[in-house]
Design a protein around this motif. Structure first.
Motif, mmCIF file in Angstrom:
data_model
loop_
_atom_site.group_PDB
_atom_site.id
_atom_site.type_symbol
_atom_site.label_atom_id
_atom_site.label_comp_id
_atom_site.label_asym_id
_atom_site.label_seq_id
_atom_site.Cartn_x
_atom_site.Cartn_y
_atom_site.Cartn_z
ATOM 1 N N GLN A 129 11.370 7.869 4.647
ATOM 2 C CA GLN A 129 11.352 5.825 4.035
ATOM 3 C C GLN A 129 10.140 6.298 2.948
ATOM 4 O OE1 GLN A 129 10.746 2.885 6.306
ATOM 5 N NE2 GLN A 129 13.086 2.351 6.732
ATOM 6 N N ARG A 130 10.548 6.059 1.820
ATOM 7 C CA ARG A 130 9.822 5.696 0.804
ATOM 8 C C ARG A 130 8.386 4.827 1.177
ATOM 9 N NH1 ARG A 130 12.674 5.178 -4.770
ATOM 10 N NH2 ARG A 130 10.288 5.278 -5.838
ATOM 11 N N GLU A 131 6.857 5.790 0.415
ATOM 12 C CA GLU A 131 6.049 4.838 0.210
ATOM 13 C C GLU A 131 6.220 3.884 -0.387
ATOM 14 O OE1 GLU A 131 3.116 7.490 -1.136
ATOM 15 O OE2 GLU A 131 3.088 7.802 0.943
ATOM 16 N N VAL A 164 7.158 -22.105 1.436
ATOM 17 C CA VAL A 164 7.522 -22.572 0.210
ATOM 18 C C VAL A 164 7.493 -20.719 -0.168
ATOM 19 C CG1 VAL A 164 6.839 -22.672 -2.360
ATOM 20 C CG2 VAL A 164 6.687 -24.562 -0.305
ATOM 21 N N VAL A 165 6.842 -19.957 0.460
ATOM 22 C CA VAL A 165 6.756 -17.784 -0.328
ATOM 23 C C VAL A 165 8.075 -18.039 0.848
ATOM 24 C CG1 VAL A 165 5.708 -16.258 -0.184
ATOM 25 C CG2 VAL A 165 4.542 -17.925 0.398
ATOM 26 N N GLY A 166 8.453 -17.040 -0.650
ATOM 27 C CA GLY A 166 9.922 -16.531 -1.248
ATOM 28 C C GLY A 166 9.706 -15.312 -0.383
ATOM 29 N N GLN A 167 10.609 -14.958 -0.232
ATOM 30 C CA GLN A 167 10.240 -12.821 0.288
ATOM 31 C C GLN A 167 11.116 -12.192 -1.022
ATOM 32 O OE1 GLN A 167 9.917 -12.060 3.165
ATOM 33 N NE2 GLN A 167 10.120 -9.663 2.581
ATOM 34 N N GLY A 168 9.794 -11.365 -1.084
ATOM 35 C CA GLY A 168 9.533 -10.822 -2.367
ATOM 36 C C GLY A 168 9.447 -9.420 -2.152
ATOM 37 N N LYS A 169 9.898 -8.478 -3.199
ATOM 38 C CA LYS A 169 9.712 -7.055 -2.661
ATOM 39 C C LYS A 169 8.723 -6.883 -2.407
ATOM 40 C CE LYS A 169 10.406 -2.773 -5.100
ATOM 41 N NZ LYS A 169 10.861 -2.049 -6.654
ATOM 42 N N TRP A 170 8.379 -6.239 -1.088
ATOM 43 C CA TRP A 170 6.900 -5.532 -0.877
ATOM 44 C C TRP A 170 6.243 -4.544 -1.877
ATOM 45 C CZ3 TRP A 170 10.348 -3.804 3.942
ATOM 46 C CH2 TRP A 170 10.588 -4.695 4.530
ATOM 47 N N CYS A 171 4.971 -5.068 -1.971
ATOM 48 C CA CYS A 171 3.783 -3.961 -2.737
ATOM 49 C C CYS A 171 2.994 -4.084 -2.346
ATOM 50 C CB CYS A 171 4.202 -4.607 -4.046
ATOM 51 S SG CYS A 171 3.494 -6.437 -4.261
ATOM 52 N N LEU A 172 2.273 -3.255 -2.910
ATOM 53 C CA LEU A 172 0.703 -3.264 -2.173
ATOM 54 C C LEU A 172 -0.216 -3.754 -3.257
ATOM 55 C CD1 LEU A 172 1.012 0.540 -0.344
ATOM 56 C CD2 LEU A 172 1.145 -2.070 0.688
ATOM 57 N N ARG A 182 0.937 4.044 2.771
ATOM 58 C CA ARG A 182 -0.238 5.874 2.330
ATOM 59 C C ARG A 182 -1.586 4.753 3.563
ATOM 60 N NH1 ARG A 182 1.351 5.871 -3.122
ATOM 61 N NH2 ARG A 182 3.246 4.612 -3.869
ATOM 62 N N TRP A 183 -1.024 4.515 4.518
ATOM 63 C CA TRP A 183 -2.037 4.774 5.418
ATOM 64 C C TRP A 183 -2.631 6.618 6.003
ATOM 65 C CZ3 TRP A 183 -2.170 -0.182 8.714
ATOM 66 C CH2 TRP A 183 -2.517 -1.492 7.952
ATOM 67 N N GLY A 184 -3.764 6.809 6.468
ATOM 68 C CA GLY A 184 -3.881 8.169 7.608
ATOM 69 C C GLY A 184 -3.658 7.031 8.718
ATOM 70 N N ALA A 185 -2.858 8.473 9.661
ATOM 71 C CA ALA A 185 -2.610 7.625 10.799
ATOM 72 C C ALA A 185 -2.295 8.719 11.889
ATOM 73 C CB ALA A 185 -1.143 6.841 10.754
ATOM 74 N N ARG A 186 -2.903 8.361 13.415
ATOM 75 C CA ARG A 186 -3.055 9.459 13.651
ATOM 76 C C ARG A 186 -3.115 8.835 15.619
ATOM 77 N NH1 ARG A 186 -7.873 13.268 13.469
ATOM 78 N NH2 ARG A 186 -6.943 13.597 11.687
#
Length: 618
Positions: free
Chosen positions: A83-85, A122-130, A592-596
Motif C-alpha cells: 500500500q502507498r504511503e 460532526v467530524v466528517g470522514q475525509g481523506k487520510w493525510c499526515l 512513514r514511520w520506521g518500524a521494527r
C-alpha cells in the motif's frame, strides 16, 4: 527419468515453481537457522537489568531484521501489492485539532456556548493525510531547561500576537529571537507564582506549600492554566497538576503548557462533564480562568463538586480591579454574590479569603448531606457516567464507596489493601503488575537506547542525542490498566510524566490511577484525543490493538491520530498479539514511520513493535 519424489513435488508446485516462492523458502530457512541457533534469543528472555553485550545486540538486530524480511517477503509472495504511503495535509492543518470546528458546530445547530464544545459526531470522514510540522519547528529542549524555554516556531502564538497581548502575558513570557522564556517568578499575582502558592497554603492553615501533601493535596486540576506557570511550580514540589483549557485558535494555553512538557489537555466547562470520574482531585484551581461560575443554575460548581474528593479545596482567584466602581469590579461582585450562597447548598464552606483569592473546602463530614435544607441541591441516584455526559443537577453523596476524605488516603502511589479492595483489585495482582512493568521498562530502555544512538536522524549542526530518559519528557500510555508503567517510571526516578488513558470500552481503572496520584483520563479511541499536534514524545500501548479490533473504529484512523499527536522523532512502543502487530507494522509503513518487530519470547504469540516518527517537512 525423474524420481517419484520429484514427480510428486511437480504435482504440488507445478513444473516450474515461482522464483519468489523459492526465494521465500531460502530466506525462511535462514531465519529459522538464525532463530534456533542459540538458546538465548532476546533481552526479554531473561529477567535481568544488566547491560546487553555488543555481540549480543548485534545478533539480536540480525534476528529482528531476518524476521522483518521474512514478513515482507511473505507479503510479496502472496501477490499483495504494497500500500502507498499517505500524503501530507495542507499548511492550514499544521495545528489541526479534530472535534473543535466552531463553524461546523454552528451549522449543525449547536448554540448558546455548545458550539465551542467537543463534537466528534460532526467530524466528517475525509481523506487520510499526515500533518506536517511548521516550517520553523525544532525538537523541544531537554528538561529541565525545556520547562522554562521553548521554541517559538513550535506553537501558534506569533510575535505580533505576543506584542499585542496584555501586560500579564509579557510578565510571564519573554520573546527573544526564536525562543520564548517563561519567568518562574512572574504570573498569577504581582508577587509571583511562588508567593501565590505559599499564600494559598497559608490560607489553608499550612506553614508553606511544601506541606500540601501533608494536608492531603496531591492532585490538582488547574482550569484555564494560562501558560502553565502555576502547574510548573506545583510539579517542582512533587504534586500532580493537570492543566485543562478550552480549544483556542491562536495562542493556546494547552499547547504552550504541553510544549513545556507539562501535563495538559483540552477541556471545557460548558455543557458536559469532563472525562474524569467522581472524586478525582484534591484541589481544583481557577485563576482568572474565565468560567462564569454564577451561570447555569450552579451546575458548573456542581461539576467541580463531582471532581473534588471529600475534604478537597476549590481555589478561585478573580482579576484585580483597581477601581471598585468600575464595570469590571461590578461584574466580579455580581459573580461572587451567588458564590457566597450556593456553596452551602452543596456542603462547601468558605475557609479563607485574602485579597482576590477565595478558598472553599468540600465537607469531609457525611452528616452534612443528611442535615441539608429542602431547597438544597439533591443527591444523585444511580451510576456515575463521566465520559462527556451532560452536566448533572445533582451531587454525589457519601453513599458512594469511594467517598473517602483526601486526608485519609495514602500519600504514595502504593495503595493499601483496603484501598485496592475498593477498586476490586487484590494486593497480589497489584504487586505482580508493578513488578512486571518495572522489568518491561528496563527492557524498553535497553532496546531504545542503542536505537537512538545508531538510528537517530542527526541533522546538520545538531548535537549527538542523549539517552532516552533525557529526551523523553512525556509518555501517553494508551491502555494504562493500573498505571503500572507510570509507577515504574517513578521507581526508576526518570523525569517523565505519563498521561494514563483508560479506554471507555475496557475495565475502568481510572479511579485507581487517580488515587495513586497519577494524571489520567477516559477516552474512546474511536475518536481523536483532545490535544494539539506534536504534543507527546512517546506513545505506548499494551493490548490496545487487539482490544480495538472488535470495535467499530478503523485502526488506520487510530494510527493517523497517533501520528498527529506524536512529535517528530518521537517513539511508539506497541505490545500485542502477532496478527495485530503485523497489521500495525503495515500501517506504520504507510504513515512513514520506521518500524521494527521484536520477538520477545520464544514460542509466544506476543510481539513488540517499536516505531519512530521521522522529522519530515515536505
Amino acid at each position: 527419468m525423474r524420481s517419484p519424489w520429484l514427480n510428486k513435488l511437480s504435482v504440488i508446485l507445478g513444473p516450474r515453481p515461482p522464483v519468489s516462492w523459492l526465494f521465500l523458502c531460502v530466506v525462511s530457512l535462514l531465519a529459522l537457522i538464525t532463530v534456533f541457533g542459540s538458546s538465548s534469543s532476546s533481552s526479554f528472555d531473561s529477567v535481568t537489568s544488566t547491560w546487553v553485550p555488543e555481540n549480543y545486540k548485534n545478533y539480536r538486530r540480525l534476528k529482528e531484521q531476518a524476521a522483518i524480511d521474512y514478513f515482507e517477503l511473505r507479503t510479496l509472495s502472496s501477490g499483495a501489492s504494497r500500500q502507498r504511503e499517505l500524503g501530507f495535509c495542507g499548511k492550514e492543518r499544521e495545528n489541526y485539532v479534530p472535534c473543535y470546528n466552531v463553524t461546523a458546530n454552528l451549522l449543525s445547530g449547536f448554540k448558546d456556548g455548545e458550539e465551542f464544545d467537543r463534537h466528534c459526531e460532526v467530524v466528517g470522514q475525509g481523506k487520510w493525510c499526515l500533518i506536517r510540522p511548521p516550517k520553523d519547528y525544532k525538537t523541544p529542549l531537554q528538561w529541565p531547561a525545556g520547562r522554562d524555554v521553548i521554541w517559538s516556531g513550535n506553537v501558534k502564538i506569533t510575535k505580533d500576537q505576543f506584542l499585542s497581548s496584555g501586560s500579564m502575558t509579557k510578565r510571564m513570557m519573554l520573546l527573544e529571537e526564536n525562543q520564548i522564556a517563561f519567568q518562574s517568578d512572574a504570573g498569577l499575582t504581582f508577587d509571583g507564582v511562588k508567593d501565590y502558592s505559599r499564600q494559598i497554603a497559608e490560607m489553608m492553615g499550612l506553614g508553606s506549600d511544601s506541606e500540601f501533601l501533608q494536608a492531603g493535596v496531591r492532585t490538582v486540576l488547574d482550569i484555564g492554566c494560562g501558560f502553565g506557570s502555576f502547574g510548573a511550580h506545583l510539579v517542582s514540589i512533587k504534586l500532580m497538576a493537570l492543566c485543562i483549557a478550552g480549544y483556542e485558535a491562536t495562542g493556546s494555553q494547552v499547547q504552550l503548557a504541553l510544549e513545556r512538557g507539562l501535563p495538559a489537555m483540552i477541556g471545557n466547562f460548558i455543557t458536559r462533564q469532563l472525562p474524569y470520574p467522581s472524586f478525582s482531585f484534591d484541589m481544583v484551581h481557577c485563576a482568572q480562568c474565565g468560567i462564569p461560575w454564577d451561570k447555569k443554575e450552579g451546575m458548573l460548581l456542581i461539576e467541580v463538586d463531582r471532581l473534588l474528593k471529600p475534604g478537597g479545596y476549590f481555589v478561585l482567584t478573580s482579576p484585580k480591579s483597581k477601581s471598585h466602581g468600575s464595570a469590571t469590579g461590578t461584574k466580579i461582585r455580581n459573580m461572587l454574590t451567588p458564590l457566597e450562597q450556593f456553596p452551602e447548598k452543596i456542603c462547601w464552606s468558605l475557609i479563607a479569603q485574602q485579597d482576590e483569592t477565595f478558598i472553599w473546602q468540600k465537607t469531609a463530614d457525611s452528616q452534612c448531606y443528611s442535615s441539608r435544607k429542602q431547597n438544597d441541591v439533591p443527591l444523585c441516584k444511580g451510576h456515575d457516567a463521566s465520559y462527556y455526559q451532560a452536566l448533572s443537577p445533582c451531587i454525589i453523596g457519601p453513599s458512594s464507596k469511594r467517598w473517602i476524605p483526601s486526608q485519609n488516603r495514602s500519600s504514595s502511589s502504593e495503595l493499601s489493601s483496603a484501598e485496592l479492595a475498593l477498586h476490586g483489585v487484590s494486593p497480589e495482582d497489584f504487586f505482580e503488575d508493578l513488578q512486571g512493568w518495572k522489568l518491561a521498562l528496563k527492557n524498553y530502555w535497553s532496546l531504545l537506547t542503542p536505537l537512538i544512538f545508531s538510528d537517530h536522524p542527526k541533522r546538520p549542526g545538531a548535537e549527538d542525542p542523549l539517552p532516552p530518559f533525557n529526551m523523553v519528557r512525556n509518555v501517553m500510555d494508551m491502555n494504562a490498566h493500573y498505571g503500572g508503567l507510570n509507577a515504574a517510571f517513578l521507581e526508576e526516578k526518570k523525569s517523565v510524566w505519563v498521561m494514563n488513558v483508560v479506554p471507555v470500552t475496557s475495565r475502568n481503572m481510572l479511579p485507581l490511577i487517580l488515587d495513586r496520584g497519577f494524571p489520567g483520563v477516559l477516552h474512546d479511541w474511536c475518536e481523536p484525543f483532545p490535544t494539539y499536534p506534536r504534543t507527546y514524545d512517546m506513545l505506548h500501548a499494551n493490548g490496545l490493538l487487539s482490544h480495538l479490533s472488535s470495535e467499530r473504529c478503523s485502526l488506520m484512523d487510530l494510527f493517523v491520530e497517533m501520528d498527529r499527536i506524536l512529535r517528530p522523532e518521537g517513539w511508539v512502543v506497541l505490545y500485542d498479539k502477532l496478527g495485530a502487530i503485523e497489521l500495525a507494522r503495515a500501517h506504520a509503513t504507510q504513515i512513514r514511520w520506521g518500524a521494527r518487530v521484536i520477538d520477545i519470547q520464544n514460542g509466544s504469540d506476543q510481539r513488540l513493535l517499536i516505531c519512530q516518527k521521522p522529522f519530515l517537512t515536505k
